[in-house]
Design an enzyme around this catalytic site. Structure first.
Site, PDB file in Angstrom:
ATOM      1  N   ARG A 154       0.852  -1.191   0.000  1.00 17.74           N
ATOM      2  CA  ARG A 154       0.000   0.000   0.000  1.00 17.74           C
ATOM      3  C   ARG A 154       0.882   1.233   0.000  1.00 17.74           C
ATOM      4  NH1 ARG A 154      -2.150  -0.857   5.773  1.00 17.74           N
ATOM      5  NH2 ARG A 154       0.010  -1.547   5.862  1.00 17.74           N
ATOM      6  N   PHE A 251     -10.733  -2.350   5.922  1.00 16.54           N
ATOM      7  CA  PHE A 251     -11.386  -1.834   4.714  1.00 16.54           C
ATOM      8  C   PHE A 251     -12.891  -1.691   4.882  1.00 16.54           C
ATOM      9  CE2 PHE A 251      -8.354  -0.974   1.382  1.00 16.54           C
ATOM     10  CZ  PHE A 251      -7.206  -1.307   2.065  1.00 16.54           C
ATOM     11  N   CYS A 262      -4.507   2.531  -7.954  1.00 13.76           N
ATOM     12  CA  CYS A 262      -4.822   1.105  -8.174  1.00 13.76           C
ATOM     13  C   CYS A 262      -6.317   0.794  -8.264  1.00 13.76           C
ATOM     14  CB  CYS A 262      -4.190   0.266  -7.070  1.00 13.76           C
ATOM     15  SG  CYS A 262      -2.405   0.339  -7.114  1.00 13.76           S
TER      16      CYS A 262
HETATM   17  C1  UDX Z   1      -4.099  -0.623  -2.795  1.00 17.90           C
HETATM   18  C2  UDX Z   1      -4.047  -2.016  -2.147  1.00 17.90           C
HETATM   19  O1  UDX Z   1      -4.414  -1.891  -0.765  1.00 17.90           O
HETATM   20  C3  UDX Z   1      -2.658  -2.612  -2.285  1.00 17.90           C
HETATM   21  O2  UDX Z   1      -2.663  -3.945  -1.774  1.00 17.90           O
HETATM   22  C4  UDX Z   1      -2.276  -2.628  -3.758  1.00 17.90           C
HETATM   23  O3  UDX Z   1      -0.955  -3.106  -3.909  1.00 17.90           O
HETATM   24  C5  UDX Z   1      -2.382  -1.234  -4.359  1.00 17.90           C
HETATM   25  O4  UDX Z   1      -3.694  -0.720  -4.145  1.00 17.90           O
HETATM   26  P1  UDX Z   1      -3.289   1.815  -2.137  1.00 17.90           P
HETATM   27  O5  UDX Z   1      -3.812   2.270  -3.460  1.00 17.90           O
HETATM   28  O6  UDX Z   1      -1.957   2.282  -1.692  1.00 17.90           O
HETATM   29  O7  UDX Z   1      -3.232   0.223  -2.068  1.00 17.90           O
HETATM   30  O8  UDX Z   1      -4.337   2.304  -1.046  1.00 17.90           O
HETATM   31  P2  UDX Z   1      -5.338   1.662   0.007  1.00 17.90           P
HETATM   32  O9  UDX Z   1      -4.791   1.852   1.358  1.00 17.90           O
HETATM   33  O10 UDX Z   1      -5.734   0.318  -0.356  1.00 17.90           O
HETATM   34  O11 UDX Z   1      -6.580   2.654  -0.183  1.00 17.90           O
HETATM   35  C6  UDX Z   1      -7.208   2.825  -1.452  1.00 17.90           C
HETATM   36  C7  UDX Z   1      -8.342   3.800  -1.352  1.00 17.90           C
HETATM   37  O12 UDX Z   1      -9.415   3.253  -0.591  1.00 17.90           O
HETATM   38  C8  UDX Z   1      -7.990   5.130  -0.666  1.00 17.90           C
HETATM   39  O13 UDX Z   1      -8.613   6.190  -1.342  1.00 17.90           O
HETATM   40  C9  UDX Z   1      -8.554   4.967   0.724  1.00 17.90           C
HETATM   41  O14 UDX Z   1      -8.864   6.190   1.356  1.00 17.90           O
HETATM   42  C10 UDX Z   1      -9.806   4.148   0.444  1.00 17.90           C
HETATM   43  N1  UDX Z   1     -10.245   3.366   1.608  1.00 17.90           N
HETATM   44  C11 UDX Z   1      -9.480   2.353   2.087  1.00 17.90           C
HETATM   45  C12 UDX Z   1     -11.482   3.655   2.177  1.00 17.90           C
HETATM   46  O15 UDX Z   1     -12.204   4.573   1.744  1.00 17.90           O
HETATM   47  N2  UDX Z   1     -11.882   2.882   3.230  1.00 17.90           N
HETATM   48  C13 UDX Z   1     -11.147   1.866   3.747  1.00 17.90           C
HETATM   49  O16 UDX Z   1     -11.596   1.223   4.696  1.00 17.90           O
HETATM   50  C14 UDX Z   1      -9.897   1.591   3.156  1.00 17.90           C
END
Ligand code: UDX
Length: 433
Positions: A154, A251, A262
């Site tokens: 992440r 999540f 991503c």
């Molecule tokens: C993601 C995957 O988690 C990771 O395993 C992959 O390799 C790349 O994509 P990342 O894009 O860094 O990682 O962010 P992540 O922490 O997963 O969050 C993605 C989005 O979802 C963010 O905008 C975050 O704010 C949102 N999110 C995440 C929520 O709105 N609620 C949650 O509970 C978790």
């Protein structure tokens, strides 16, 4: 082992530095000469917690180097890792493979002796076969195995995730390649699960995982809408759901929608790939659509915060797509700001890390404040869009003295509602009264 990592972005750079820390001899290659020059001069080209120290330590030890030349870095490598970007194709919306293909064509000529070529970038199922054929075509003599080695780290936690992966997925039918990759990670203990699968399954695991997490976020966001109408509190609902180990508590944070480099692109790419194969993925289609609408809904909520009163100026706290990063790609915050600008509102924004990136995007179309309190001055609404820790500590008494009207829309549920109300604010958050 000797490793060459191609691409020095959010995946390549932390991974390269991480492999060096594990004791490997690493060269990170990028065709962006200016970037390589910066990296060579000791500057870290992106923000990731702990990355600077990790890089400095390994550069000093001589295990981590930077180059713009494949001729200088590929021939001696035991493993070449491709970690270049696969942004959405502007027309097809599938992952754009041009950087992967370009990297493969260039490295093909420099392969020497047996080499494992591993793809860490997120790529459509079947890419390994395509790239393998491309390298064979370019260099029929090359002795290599193609492996899918998806990366699950992440942003914001890339260094931590590199050293503490939930699992390593290694996609290949070649036993030699399996053993080579296993050696790469041999210093990880047995607590790190290793899954050896065929290459296409490995490529699919990455999409299936990201899309599932995106669905989970979309689900809790819809549940938040439901809670708001029924008097339930989504935070309590998520906690209760998460106690069921089959569901898991991660999540399940509702918010302004998912962003980043991503989830938005991978969900669209998966839907497109499925359509091409005659498969309908209705759940993911609904997630993509729901996530787009989410940002419009949140913008509307911010605009309507003061009831019937006029809104002229909105203070936005948070520009990055999530905390811990300066990355603004597909950031819900930026999309929401665009909706607010369309409505003729003046925006003053502050983010602890993403100001430089956002300034390149907005120029003088929005105002940038030097700190969170400066952003609040004379604002009619405060919208919290990224969950930075420093925003949690906002002094609400001070905030009330600075603002023109006392409205908070907390899109990350990070403030204490009773404290906000006790300080005279009209406070709304996501999924709770
Ligand atoms: C993601 C995957 O988690 C990771 O395993 C992959 O390799 C790349 O994509 P990342 O894009 O860094 O990682 O962010 P992540 O922490 O997963 O969050 C993605 C989005 O979802 C963010 O905008 C975050 O704010 C949102 N999110 C995440 C929520 O709105 N609620 C949650 O509970 C978790």
């Amino acid at each position: 082992m000797k490793i060459t990592v191609i691409g020095t972005g959010y995946v390549g750079l932390p991974s390269g530095a991480g492999f060096a820390e594990l004791g490997h001899d690493v060269i990170c290659v990028d065709n962006d000469l200016a970037k390589v020059a910066l990296l060579r001069s000791g500057q870290v080209t992106l923000y990731e917690a702990g990355l600077e120290e990790l890089m400095m330590r390994n550069v000093a030890s001589g295990r981590l180097r930077f180059s713009s030349s494949m001729a200088d870095s590929v021939p001696q490598a035991d493993v070449v890792i491709i970690a270049v970007g696969t942004p959405p194709h502007p027309i097809t919306k599938e992952a754009d493979m041009k950087y992967i293909r370009a990297a493969a064509i260039e490295l093909a000529d420099h392969l020497s002796g047996y080499t494992v070529v591993a793809i860490k970038s997120t790529v459509p199922v079947g890419t390994g076969d395509e790239i393998e054929a491309l390298i064979h075509l370019k260099n029929p003599e090359a002795q290599f195995d193609m492996v899918s080695l998806p990366e699950f780290l992440r942003e914001g936690y890339a260094v931590y995730d590199f050293f503490h992966p939930d699992r390593l997925v290694i996609g290949t039918d070649s036993e030699v390649a399996r053993n080579t990759i296993a050696k790469l990670y041999s210093s990880f203990g047995p607590e790190t699960k290793r899954l050896f699968v065929n290459r296409r399954s490995s490529e699919a695991i990455k999409y299936a995982s990201n899309a599932f997490l995106a669905v989970k976020i979309h689900y809790i966001n819809e549940m938040a809408n439901f809670c708001e109408k029924t008097g339930a509190d989504v935070t309590e609902v998520a906690k209760g759901m998460g106690m069921d180990e089959r569901i898991g508590n991660r999540f399940l944070n509702p918010g302004p929608g998912f962003g980043g480099s991503c989830f938005p692109k991978d969900t669209i790419a998966l839907v497109t790939m499925a359509q091409k194969n005659g498969v309908k993925m209705s759940l993911i289609e609904a997630t993509v659509e729901g996530n787009t609408k989410r940002k419009q809904q949140v913008a509307k909520r911010i605009l309507e915060a003061p009831g019937s009163g006029d809104v002229h100026k909105i203070a936005v706290l948070g520009l990055a797509f999530k905390n811990g990063t300066d990355d603004c790609r597909e950031s819900p915050s930026l999309e929401i700001i665009n909706h607010l600008l369309d409505a003729g509102i003046s925006i003053v924004a502050y983010d602890p890390k993403a100001m430089k990136v956002a300034k390149q995007i907005y120029g003088d179309r929005i105002e940038f404040a030097s700190d969170m309190y400066a952003a609040l001055k004379d604002a009619d609404v405060l919208a919290i869009l990224t969950e930075w820790d420093e925003f949690r500590d906002l002094d609400l008494h001070k905030a009330a003295q600075l603002m023109n009207k006392l409205n908070i829309v907390d899109c990350r549920n990070i403030l204490n509602p009773s404290l906000a109300r006790a300080n005279g604010f009209s406070y709304s958050s996501i999924g709770r009264a």
